[in-house]
Design an enzyme around this catalytic site. Structure first.
Site, PDB file in Angstrom:
ATOM      1  N   ARG A 135      17.778 100.086  81.573  1.00  0.00           N
ATOM      2  CA  ARG A 135      18.178  98.798  80.708  1.00  0.00           C
ATOM      3  C   ARG A 135      16.960  98.148  80.165  1.00  0.00           C
ATOM      4  O   ARG A 135      16.989  97.267  79.102  1.00  0.00           O
ATOM      5  CB  ARG A 135      18.880  97.832  81.844  1.00  0.00           C
ATOM      6  CG  ARG A 135      19.585  96.457  81.223  1.00  0.00           C
ATOM      7  CD  ARG A 135      20.560  96.041  82.328  1.00  0.00           C
ATOM      8  NE  ARG A 135      20.053  95.381  83.127  1.00  0.00           N
ATOM      9  CZ  ARG A 135      20.368  94.793  84.317  1.00  0.00           C
ATOM     10  NH1 ARG A 135      21.904  94.753  84.103  1.00  0.00           N
ATOM     11  NH2 ARG A 135      19.794  94.394  85.556  1.00  0.00           N
TER      12      ARG A 135
ATOM     13  N   LYS B 211      18.239  91.620  78.689  1.00  0.00           N
ATOM     14  CA  LYS B 211      17.583  90.678  79.938  1.00  0.00           C
ATOM     15  C   LYS B 211      16.477  89.938  79.742  1.00  0.00           C
ATOM     16  O   LYS B 211      15.416  90.443  79.942  1.00  0.00           O
ATOM     17  CB  LYS B 211      17.796  91.356  81.106  1.00  0.00           C
ATOM     18  CG  LYS B 211      17.930  90.643  82.391  1.00  0.00           C
ATOM     19  CD  LYS B 211      18.158  91.586  83.710  1.00  0.00           C
ATOM     20  CE  LYS B 211      18.270  90.551  84.897  1.00  0.00           C
ATOM     21  NZ  LYS B 211      19.584  89.961  85.104  1.00  0.00           N
TER      22      LYS B 211
ATOM     23  N   GLU C  35      30.305  85.939  79.398  1.00  0.00           N
ATOM     24  CA  GLU C  35      29.494  85.964  80.494  1.00  0.00           C
ATOM     25  C   GLU C  35      29.828  84.642  81.539  1.00  0.00           C
ATOM     26  O   GLU C  35      30.223  83.619  81.241  1.00  0.00           O
ATOM     27  CB  GLU C  35      27.903  85.818  80.290  1.00  0.00           C
ATOM     28  CG  GLU C  35      26.985  86.346  81.126  1.00  0.00           C
ATOM     29  CD  GLU C  35      26.477  87.644  81.281  1.00  0.00           C
ATOM     30  OE1 GLU C  35      26.437  88.305  82.071  1.00  0.00           O
ATOM     31  OE2 GLU C  35      26.372  88.133  80.004  1.00  0.00           O
TER      32      GLU C  35
HETATM   33  C1  LIG Z   1      20.978  90.270  85.550  1.00  0.00           C
HETATM   34  C2  LIG Z   1      22.162  89.705  84.746  1.00  0.00           C
HETATM   35  C3  LIG Z   1      23.401  89.941  85.020  1.00  0.00           C
HETATM   36  C4  LIG Z   1      23.826  90.850  86.446  1.00  0.00           C
HETATM   37  O1  LIG Z   1      23.284  92.138  86.253  1.00  0.00           O
HETATM   38  P1  LIG Z   1      23.154  92.968  87.552  1.00  0.00           P
HETATM   39  O2  LIG Z   1      22.679  94.430  87.045  1.00  0.00           O
HETATM   40  O3  LIG Z   1      24.342  93.471  88.123  1.00  0.00           O
HETATM   41  O4  LIG Z   1      22.483  92.316  88.429  1.00  0.00           O
HETATM   42  C5  LIG Z   1      24.216  89.543  84.411  1.00  0.00           C
HETATM   43  N1  LIG Z   1      24.288  88.684  83.315  1.00  0.00           N
HETATM   44  C6  LIG Z   1      23.142  88.377  83.027  1.00  0.00           C
HETATM   45  C7  LIG Z   1      23.109  87.400  81.827  1.00  0.00           C
HETATM   46  C8  LIG Z   1      21.964  88.616  83.831  1.00  0.00           C
HETATM   47  O5  LIG Z   1      20.971  88.348  83.317  1.00  0.00           O
END
Ligand SMILES: *Cc1c(COP(=O)(O)O)cnc(C)c1O
Length: 346
Positions: free
Chosen positions: A81, A184, A220
């Protein structure tokens, strides 16, 4: 083990540890891994990370099991990712092997901060990449730094696994329709901070965002993904503006194992009226069950828990994923990286 820490009471915050590991991309290549005892970075004041938001990060956890072994959950997926995030922000992708090696090193070097099994706490691993090159004109950096820091965090639910309330608002979007939602990056968090703080001010855990283009579909859930249970099915929004959560991906797989149908699709806001459970999902909590969802614009309240308790499917998924993370249940999908058994050099 560090005797003086009250592990179970630790917040989701920064607690200093002994070491972090760093690697710099310069002259077209990644250099040597550096072990640092400093918790500050010395960078150029015109670095692209400071001016133009070239910053991406990851979040994953290491757990000390009942058997004493330390497990890192689904590190391969985080490695993948962050590479996609780098490509999205025109940053230098981190080789997956380097990512994993540095995560393993950071955990090993800070072994005494991996909380004991009984505490329910864990070691949070926070890898981040920043653009270092000084730029005034808008242009990607040519130099980057990748850092892996770790910090022990207490159990997410300090008063037990319970529900909290969320709100819907059309006043703010987290990201643009074809923007950076699936990466992210720190910038997404800056963009969502006002919405989040306003929601906290009104007593909500977070905003359940709607799709930024039509404002018809669920998106989200604050800094987390969202799922609901409708007619016994696990439903979760499919959208280009959502960050693909590794926890969500894992829960969907567990649903398949358990014979619970999964639908990943557009979900209309109004469908919430027919849902019997819902939760925010991510590494920090696994699943944070939702009580009510208030639509602040229409005045409607969607009740996700009638008795004020987490629902049966949410509870089952939460327990099962935690059991796998702590090594209590067989890891049939090979999600755990076990320190010293699954070697990644050195
Ligand atoms: C990190 C994150 C998540 C959750 O991702 P995981 O891999 O399950 O920890 C969900 N939404 C956003 C905006 C994030 O930054």
């Amino acid at each position: 083990m560090n005797e003086n820490i009250n592990w179970a009471a630790l917040p989701f915050g920064y607690y200093p540890t002994d070491f972090n590991v760093r690697c710099t991309f310069r002259d077209g290549k990644w250099g040597d891994i550096e072990v640092s005892q400093s918790d500050t970075l010395n960078i150029h004041m015109a670095a692209t990370c400071l001016h133009y938001g070239q910053e991406i990060f990851e979040g994953l956890k290491a757990f000390r099991g009942k058997d004493g072994k330390i497990r890192i959950f689904r590190m391969d997926e985080n490695a993948r990712r962050i590479r996609r995030s780098a490509e999205g922000l025109m940053m230098e992708p981190i080789p997956e092997k380097l990512f994993k090696m540095m995560c393993v090193m950071a955990v090993k070097l800070n072994n005494r901060f991996v909380p004991p099994y009984e505490s329910g706490a864990s070691l949070y691993i926070r890898p981040l990449e920043i653009g270092l090159s000084p730029r005034i004109g808008v242009k990607p950096a040519s130099e980057y730094m990748f850092v892996v820091m770790v910090t022990p965090v207490g159990p997410y639910f300090k008063q037990g696994f319970g529900v909290s309330n969320y709100c819907i608002t059309r006043a703010h979007d987290r990201v643009a329709p074809k923007g950076t939602g699936q990466f992210k990056c720190g910038g997404n968090y800056a963009a969502a901070m006002r919405a989040g703080e306003e929601a906290h001010g009104k007593g909500y855990s977070a905003v359940l965002f709607l799709d930024p283009l039509e404002k018809k579909y669920l998106d989200e859930c604050g800094p987390a993904n969202f799922f609901a249970v409708k007619d016994g099915k696990y439903i979760t929004p499919a959208s280009d503006s959502i960050l693909p959560s590794i926890t969500n991906m894992s829960l969907m797989t567990l649903c398949e194992d358990l014979g619970i149908p999964v639908e990943r699709r557009h979900i209309l806001v109004e469908e919430l009226a027919d849902c019997s459970e819902a939760a925010a999902i991510g590494t920090a909590a696994v699943a944070s069950p939702i009580g009510n969802i208030d639509d602040l614009d229409t005045g409607k309240t969607y009740v996700m828990s009638h008795d004020g308790k987490p629902g049966p499917i949410t509870t089952m998924l939460y327990d099962k994923l935690n059991a796998i993370r702590y090594g209590l249940e067989e890891d049939v999908h090979g999600w755990n990286f076990i320190l010293d058994e699954d070697r990644i050099e050195p």
